[in-house]
Design a protein around this motif. Structure first.
Motif, mmCIF file in Angstrom:
data_model
loop_
_atom_site.group_PDB
_atom_site.id
_atom_site.type_symbol
_atom_site.label_atom_id
_atom_site.label_comp_id
_atom_site.label_asym_id
_atom_site.label_seq_id
_atom_site.Cartn_x
_atom_site.Cartn_y
_atom_site.Cartn_z
ATOM 1 N N ALA A 131 0.835 -1.209 0.000
ATOM 2 C CA ALA A 131 0.000 0.000 0.000
ATOM 3 C C ALA A 131 0.869 1.258 0.000
ATOM 4 N N ARG A 132 1.969 1.232 0.749
ATOM 5 C CA ARG A 132 2.886 2.371 0.750
ATOM 6 C C ARG A 132 3.544 2.558 -0.619
ATOM 7 N N ILE A 133 3.888 1.466 -1.269
ATOM 8 C CA ILE A 133 4.481 1.564 -2.609
ATOM 9 C C ILE A 133 3.469 2.145 -3.589
ATOM 10 N N GLN A 134 2.210 1.762 -3.437
ATOM 11 C CA GLN A 134 1.186 2.271 -4.344
ATOM 12 C C GLN A 134 1.021 3.782 -4.217
ATOM 13 N N THR A 135 1.176 4.308 -3.003
ATOM 14 C CA THR A 135 1.074 5.756 -2.825
ATOM 15 C C THR A 135 2.232 6.495 -3.503
ATOM 16 N N LEU A 136 3.359 5.814 -3.708
ATOM 17 C CA LEU A 136 4.494 6.438 -4.382
ATOM 18 C C LEU A 136 4.386 6.371 -5.900
ATOM 19 N N SER A 137 3.561 5.461 -6.391
ATOM 20 C CA SER A 137 3.474 5.250 -7.826
ATOM 21 C C SER A 137 2.714 6.388 -8.497
ATOM 22 N N THR A 138 3.193 6.767 -9.667
ATOM 23 C CA THR A 138 2.540 7.799 -10.478
ATOM 24 C C THR A 138 1.930 7.220 -11.752
ATOM 25 N N PHE A 139 1.853 5.907 -11.853
ATOM 26 C CA PHE A 139 1.325 5.256 -13.049
ATOM 27 C C PHE A 139 -0.165 4.996 -12.859
ATOM 28 N N THR A 140 -0.985 5.756 -13.561
ATOM 29 C CA THR A 140 -2.434 5.640 -13.406
ATOM 30 C C THR A 140 -2.994 4.380 -14.062
ATOM 31 N N SER A 141 -2.360 3.926 -15.156
ATOM 32 C CA SER A 141 -2.855 2.748 -15.875
ATOM 33 C C SER A 141 -2.204 1.456 -15.400
ATOM 34 N N PHE A 142 -1.512 1.510 -14.303
ATOM 35 C CA PHE A 142 -0.764 0.366 -13.798
ATOM 36 C C PHE A 142 -1.601 -0.337 -12.733
ATOM 37 N N SER A 143 -1.934 -1.606 -12.986
ATOM 38 C CA SER A 143 -2.718 -2.384 -12.023
ATOM 39 C C SER A 143 -1.825 -2.779 -10.854
ATOM 40 N N PHE A 144 -2.175 -2.296 -9.679
ATOM 41 C CA PHE A 144 -1.333 -2.534 -8.511
ATOM 42 C C PHE A 144 -2.186 -3.169 -7.403
ATOM 43 N N GLY A 240 12.487 4.741 -18.119
ATOM 44 C CA GLY A 240 11.166 4.967 -18.675
ATOM 45 C C GLY A 240 11.160 4.989 -20.187
ATOM 46 N N ARG A 241 12.278 5.370 -20.784
ATOM 47 C CA ARG A 241 12.383 5.368 -22.246
ATOM 48 C C ARG A 241 12.322 3.962 -22.816
ATOM 49 N N PHE A 242 12.644 2.964 -22.008
ATOM 50 C CA PHE A 242 12.637 1.573 -22.462
ATOM 51 C C PHE A 242 11.437 0.798 -21.919
ATOM 52 N N GLY A 243 10.451 1.500 -21.377
ATOM 53 C CA GLY A 243 9.220 0.845 -20.945
ATOM 54 C C GLY A 243 9.213 0.339 -19.517
ATOM 55 N N PHE A 244 10.220 0.656 -18.716
ATOM 56 C CA PHE A 244 10.243 0.208 -17.320
ATOM 57 C C PHE A 244 9.424 1.166 -16.454
ATOM 58 N N ARG A 245 8.706 0.605 -15.497
ATOM 59 C CA ARG A 245 7.980 1.416 -14.521
ATOM 60 C C ARG A 245 8.877 1.598 -13.291
ATOM 61 N N VAL A 246 9.345 2.791 -13.091
ATOM 62 C CA VAL A 246 10.245 3.089 -11.976
ATOM 63 C C VAL A 246 9.472 3.916 -10.945
ATOM 64 N N ILE A 247 9.392 3.403 -9.736
ATOM 65 C CA ILE A 247 8.726 4.092 -8.627
ATOM 66 C C ILE A 247 9.804 4.681 -7.730
ATOM 67 N N LEU A 248 9.761 5.986 -7.548
ATOM 68 C CA LEU A 248 10.784 6.683 -6.765
ATOM 69 C C LEU A 248 10.385 6.748 -5.297
ATOM 70 N N TYR A 249 11.404 6.624 -4.455
ATOM 71 C CA TYR A 249 11.217 6.838 -3.011
ATOM 72 C C TYR A 249 12.274 7.808 -2.501
ATOM 73 N N ASN A 250 12.617 8.794 -3.326
ATOM 74 C CA ASN A 250 13.748 9.675 -3.031
ATOM 75 C C ASN A 250 13.364 10.850 -2.144
ATOM 76 N N LYS A 251 12.598 10.595 -1.108
ATOM 77 C CA LYS A 251 12.295 11.647 -0.144
ATOM 78 C C LYS A 251 13.474 11.815 0.810
#
Length: 273
Positions: A131-144, A240-251
């Protein structure tokens, strides 16, 4: 006298067919004959039915059967002990059983890992982390969250290797996904994670990269990755240019509420308490 005059007149009168007309008539006759012959061969002559030639299939070379005898005694014991068998794999798999060159999650001990803790608590903690990872994700079309057994990659700096919270996060994710780890800013070639069993995260799945571009190159070697947890904006942009979904946690780190300064950034984000 009359007869003689008639013969002379017949000889002197011109013939009804000239030499030129005779040549033309002969040429016309030859042309008609040639057309008739060509028409006969190409139009009226029945085709000759030739038997079809059936080619025999190429004969496969016959090799004598190879009989391999299992060695006995000390040699057999030595060969059995030297057989490569990853610590996270249940049984020996053939190369045809691999998926994208990886051991399937269902064939690893991590898929049935229980440990000494309560499984219900393990599931609750994993649900909290996801659930915490999902809050960091910015991919709206990504089923999580992604389906169980898929491949994920977690990246963190070398300074966070010995963090207990990070180890807990890896255990929670590694018992649900095919987990790979990339250590950034690495000064060593190999690493071992404290408090993470090798059945969940074997040493060969802990990769090291000195630079950002090295980390990007390592991640690109893997296929069908559901998501990548990373802490650098450049990694997110390049992958992202190669299609990878990268979720950042750089707070930025916050050293408060009794949090140790040795706590990893990922541990603070996913397990704040």
């Amino acid at each position: 006298l009359l007869t003689t005059m008639a013969v002379e007149s017949a000889v002197q009168e011109p013939s009804w067919l000239s030499e030129e007309d005779a040549d033309a008539l002969l040429f016309t006759g030859l042309a008609v004959m040639g057309v008739a012959i060509i028409s006969y061969y190409f139009l009226w002559k029945p085709e000759v039915q030739r038997p079809e030639q059936v080619r025999a299939p190429p004969r496969q070379p016959q090799y004598p059967p190879v009989v391999r005898e299992e060695p006995d005694g000390e040699i057999g014991v030595m060969m059995a002990s030297s057989t490569r068998h990853p610590p996270h794999m249940k049984d020996h798999l053939r190369s045809s059983s691999l998926v994208d060159g990886l051991v399937p999650f269902g064939a690893t001990f991590a898929s049935t890992f229980t440990g000494e803790e309560d499984m219900e608590q393990l599931r609750r903690d994993r649900a909290f982390v996801l659930a915490r990872i999902q809050t960091l994700s910015t991919f709206t079309s990504f089923s999580f969250p992604p389906p169980r057994g898929n491949t994920i990659i977690v990246c963190f700096p070398e300074a966070d290797v010995h963090c207990p919270k990070l180890a807990r996060v890896l255990v929670l994710l590694g018992t649900y996904y095919n987990l790979f780890v990339v250590v950034g800013e690495a000064t060593c070639q190999t690493y071992e994670m404290d408090h993470v069993p090798s059945q969940i995260l074997p040493r060969h799945r802990i990769m090291a990269a000195k630079s950002i571009m090295g980390r990007i190159a390592v991640v690109r070697q893997l296929q069908r990755v559901e998501f990548v947890l990373d802490y650098n904006d450049t990694v997110q942009e390049e992958l992202g240019r190669f299609g990878f979904r990268v979720i950042l946690y750089n707070k930025p780190k916050k050293i408060n509420n009794g949090t140790s300064k040795d706590t990893s950034l990922l541990g603070q984000v996913l397990l704040p308490s």
